[in-house]
Design a protein around this motif. Sequence first.
Motif, PDB file in Angstrom:
ATOM      1  N   PRO A 166       1.636  20.522 -39.442  1.00  0.00           N
ATOM      2  CA  PRO A 166       2.788  19.617 -39.389  1.00  0.00           C
ATOM      3  C   PRO A 166       4.030  20.282 -38.786  1.00  0.00           C
ATOM      4  O   PRO A 166       4.807  19.630 -38.088  1.00  0.00           O
ATOM      5  CB  PRO A 166       3.029  19.231 -40.852  1.00  0.00           C
ATOM      6  N   LEU A 167       4.207  21.584 -39.055  1.00  0.00           N
ATOM      7  CA  LEU A 167       5.361  22.289 -38.490  1.00  0.00           C
ATOM      8  C   LEU A 167       5.260  22.365 -36.968  1.00  0.00           C
ATOM      9  O   LEU A 167       6.266  22.204 -36.266  1.00  0.00           O
ATOM     10  CB  LEU A 167       5.476  23.695 -39.085  1.00  0.00           C
ATOM     11  N   LEU A 168       4.069  22.603 -36.459  1.00  0.00           N
ATOM     12  CA  LEU A 168       3.877  22.655 -35.007  1.00  0.00           C
ATOM     13  C   LEU A 168       4.078  21.273 -34.398  1.00  0.00           C
ATOM     14  O   LEU A 168       4.693  21.147 -33.332  1.00  0.00           O
ATOM     15  CB  LEU A 168       2.481  23.186 -34.666  1.00  0.00           C
ATOM     16  N   ASP A 169       3.585  20.243 -35.082  1.00  0.00           N
ATOM     17  CA  ASP A 169       3.785  18.878 -34.579  1.00  0.00           C
ATOM     18  C   ASP A 169       5.270  18.541 -34.464  1.00  0.00           C
ATOM     19  O   ASP A 169       5.713  17.943 -33.481  1.00  0.00           O
ATOM     20  CB  ASP A 169       3.084  17.862 -35.485  1.00  0.00           C
ATOM     21  N   LYS A 170       6.035  18.938 -35.490  1.00  0.00           N
ATOM     22  CA  LYS A 170       7.485  18.681 -35.454  1.00  0.00           C
ATOM     23  C   LYS A 170       8.124  19.431 -34.283  1.00  0.00           C
ATOM     24  O   LYS A 170       8.965  18.873 -33.561  1.00  0.00           O
ATOM     25  CB  LYS A 170       8.135  19.103 -36.762  1.00  0.00           C
ATOM     26  N   HIS A 171       7.738  20.688 -34.088  1.00  0.00           N
ATOM     27  CA  HIS A 171       8.289  21.491 -32.988  1.00  0.00           C
ATOM     28  C   HIS A 171       7.979  20.860 -31.630  1.00  0.00           C
ATOM     29  O   HIS A 171       8.864  20.777 -30.777  1.00  0.00           O
ATOM     30  CB  HIS A 171       7.732  22.915 -33.069  1.00  0.00           C
ATOM     31  N   THR A 172       6.752  20.430 -31.434  1.00  0.00           N
ATOM     32  CA  THR A 172       6.397  19.848 -30.129  1.00  0.00           C
ATOM     33  C   THR A 172       7.115  18.520 -29.898  1.00  0.00           C
ATOM     34  O   THR A 172       7.512  18.229 -28.766  1.00  0.00           O
ATOM     35  CB  THR A 172       4.874  19.675 -29.990  1.00  0.00           C
ATOM     36  N   GLU A 173       7.306  17.752 -30.959  1.00  0.00           N
ATOM     37  CA  GLU A 173       8.062  16.504 -30.814  1.00  0.00           C
ATOM     38  C   GLU A 173       9.508  16.793 -30.423  1.00  0.00           C
ATOM     39  O   GLU A 173      10.066  16.152 -29.533  1.00  0.00           O
ATOM     40  CB  GLU A 173       8.033  15.697 -32.114  1.00  0.00           C
ATOM     41  N   LEU A 174      10.119  17.747 -31.102  1.00  0.00           N
ATOM     42  CA  LEU A 174      11.504  18.108 -30.794  1.00  0.00           C
ATOM     43  C   LEU A 174      11.622  18.719 -29.400  1.00  0.00           C
ATOM     44  O   LEU A 174      12.615  18.504 -28.699  1.00  0.00           O
ATOM     45  CB  LEU A 174      12.055  19.084 -31.842  1.00  0.00           C
ATOM     46  N   GLY A 175      10.613  19.494 -28.998  1.00  0.00           N
ATOM     47  CA  GLY A 175      10.645  20.140 -27.686  1.00  0.00           C
ATOM     48  C   GLY A 175      10.763  19.149 -26.540  1.00  0.00           C
ATOM     49  O   GLY A 175      11.336  19.462 -25.491  1.00  0.00           O
ATOM     50  N   ASP A 176      10.251  17.946 -26.756  1.00  0.00           N
ATOM     51  CA  ASP A 176      10.322  16.922 -25.711  1.00  0.00           C
ATOM     52  C   ASP A 176      11.690  16.269 -25.594  1.00  0.00           C
ATOM     53  O   ASP A 176      11.921  15.457 -24.701  1.00  0.00           O
ATOM     54  CB  ASP A 176       9.262  15.837 -25.964  1.00  0.00           C
ATOM     55  N   THR A 177      12.627  16.618 -26.471  1.00  0.00           N
ATOM     56  CA  THR A 177      13.944  15.968 -26.457  1.00  0.00           C
ATOM     57  C   THR A 177      14.993  16.724 -25.643  1.00  0.00           C
ATOM     58  O   THR A 177      16.087  16.199 -25.423  1.00  0.00           O
ATOM     59  CB  THR A 177      14.482  15.790 -27.891  1.00  0.00           C
ATOM     60  N   LEU A 178      14.681  17.942 -25.195  1.00  0.00           N
ATOM     61  CA  LEU A 178      15.710  18.761 -24.539  1.00  0.00           C
ATOM     62  C   LEU A 178      15.935  18.396 -23.072  1.00  0.00           C
ATOM     63  O   LEU A 178      17.047  18.564 -22.559  1.00  0.00           O
ATOM     64  CB  LEU A 178      15.361  20.250 -24.658  1.00  0.00           C
ATOM     65  N   LEU A 179      14.925  17.911 -22.400  1.00  0.00           N
ATOM     66  CA  LEU A 179      15.059  17.642 -20.963  1.00  0.00           C
ATOM     67  C   LEU A 179      16.218  16.698 -20.626  1.00  0.00           C
ATOM     68  O   LEU A 179      16.992  16.989 -19.697  1.00  0.00           O
ATOM     69  CB  LEU A 179      13.740  17.126 -20.385  1.00  0.00           C
ATOM     70  N   CYS A 192      23.210  22.029 -27.221  1.00  0.00           N
ATOM     71  CA  CYS A 192      23.169  23.209 -28.109  1.00  0.00           C
ATOM     72  C   CYS A 192      22.524  22.886 -29.450  1.00  0.00           C
ATOM     73  O   CYS A 192      21.724  23.673 -29.971  1.00  0.00           O
ATOM     74  CB  CYS A 192      24.566  23.781 -28.304  1.00  0.00           C
ATOM     75  N   VAL A 193      22.859  21.748 -30.022  1.00  0.00           N
ATOM     76  CA  VAL A 193      22.250  21.344 -31.290  1.00  0.00           C
ATOM     77  C   VAL A 193      20.750  21.155 -31.105  1.00  0.00           C
ATOM     78  O   VAL A 193      19.944  21.581 -31.944  1.00  0.00           O
ATOM     79  CB  VAL A 193      22.922  20.063 -31.843  1.00  0.00           C
ATOM     80  N   ASP A 194      20.354  20.564 -29.991  1.00  0.00           N
ATOM     81  CA  ASP A 194      18.929  20.350 -29.730  1.00  0.00           C
ATOM     82  C   ASP A 194      18.195  21.679 -29.555  1.00  0.00           C
ATOM     83  O   ASP A 194      17.108  21.870 -30.089  1.00  0.00           O
ATOM     84  CB  ASP A 194      18.745  19.460 -28.502  1.00  0.00           C
ATOM     85  N   VAL A 195      18.790  22.615 -28.826  1.00  0.00           N
ATOM     86  CA  VAL A 195      18.181  23.941 -28.670  1.00  0.00           C
ATOM     87  C   VAL A 195      18.010  24.591 -30.039  1.00  0.00           C
ATOM     88  O   VAL A 195      16.958  25.168 -30.343  1.00  0.00           O
ATOM     89  CB  VAL A 195      19.018  24.844 -27.732  1.00  0.00           C
TER      90      VAL A 195
END
Length: 175
Positions: free
Chosen positions: A76-89, A147-150
């Motif tokens: 679940p932690l990895l799933d959350k990270h990958t979901e958030l990772g898609d928001t930076l672009l 910055c908050v997203d990073v």
Amino acid sequence: MGPTVVNGLPAHILFVHVVVVLVPLTALGVVAAAVRPGWARRFGLLLPVLALVSLVSVPLTTHAGEWLEKRVGDSPLLDKHTELGDTLLPWALGLFLVSAALWWLGRRAGSADSAAPAPGSSLAWTSTTWFRSVAVVVALIVAVGACVDVYRIGDSGAKAAWTGGFSSKPLPHKG
């Protein structure tokens, strides 16, 4: 799209450092250029180029992360990270667009200085103040958002990588 392994290591763990440094650095430069228009002229093309490198580094890092995701255990932690990772672009794109606009406005203001209206002209003062105010507000929104997203993405990635992966007490070393 980009390399997935560098010197035998997953490229994501290397590329992420580029994003973690360049995106906040670009955000700081964008806010500085918006608050101090003279700095935008002094930065010249440096700020838009930095923002472009930041922008390009985001999908490279995401691509390498997607490659790595398929090679580690699901959690679940990895799933959350990958979901958030898609928001930076979108934030990185915003930083690039704002930096390019500040560069363009800085060049335009620099060339218009010689043909500027007389000091005290209310039209010149009003339009300059309005543009500057909008630039500062937009720069602050995009910079803080990026910055908050990073931070959120990095925090979730660290938790995904390290939760349960170390002991709170020192382990005996084999000697």
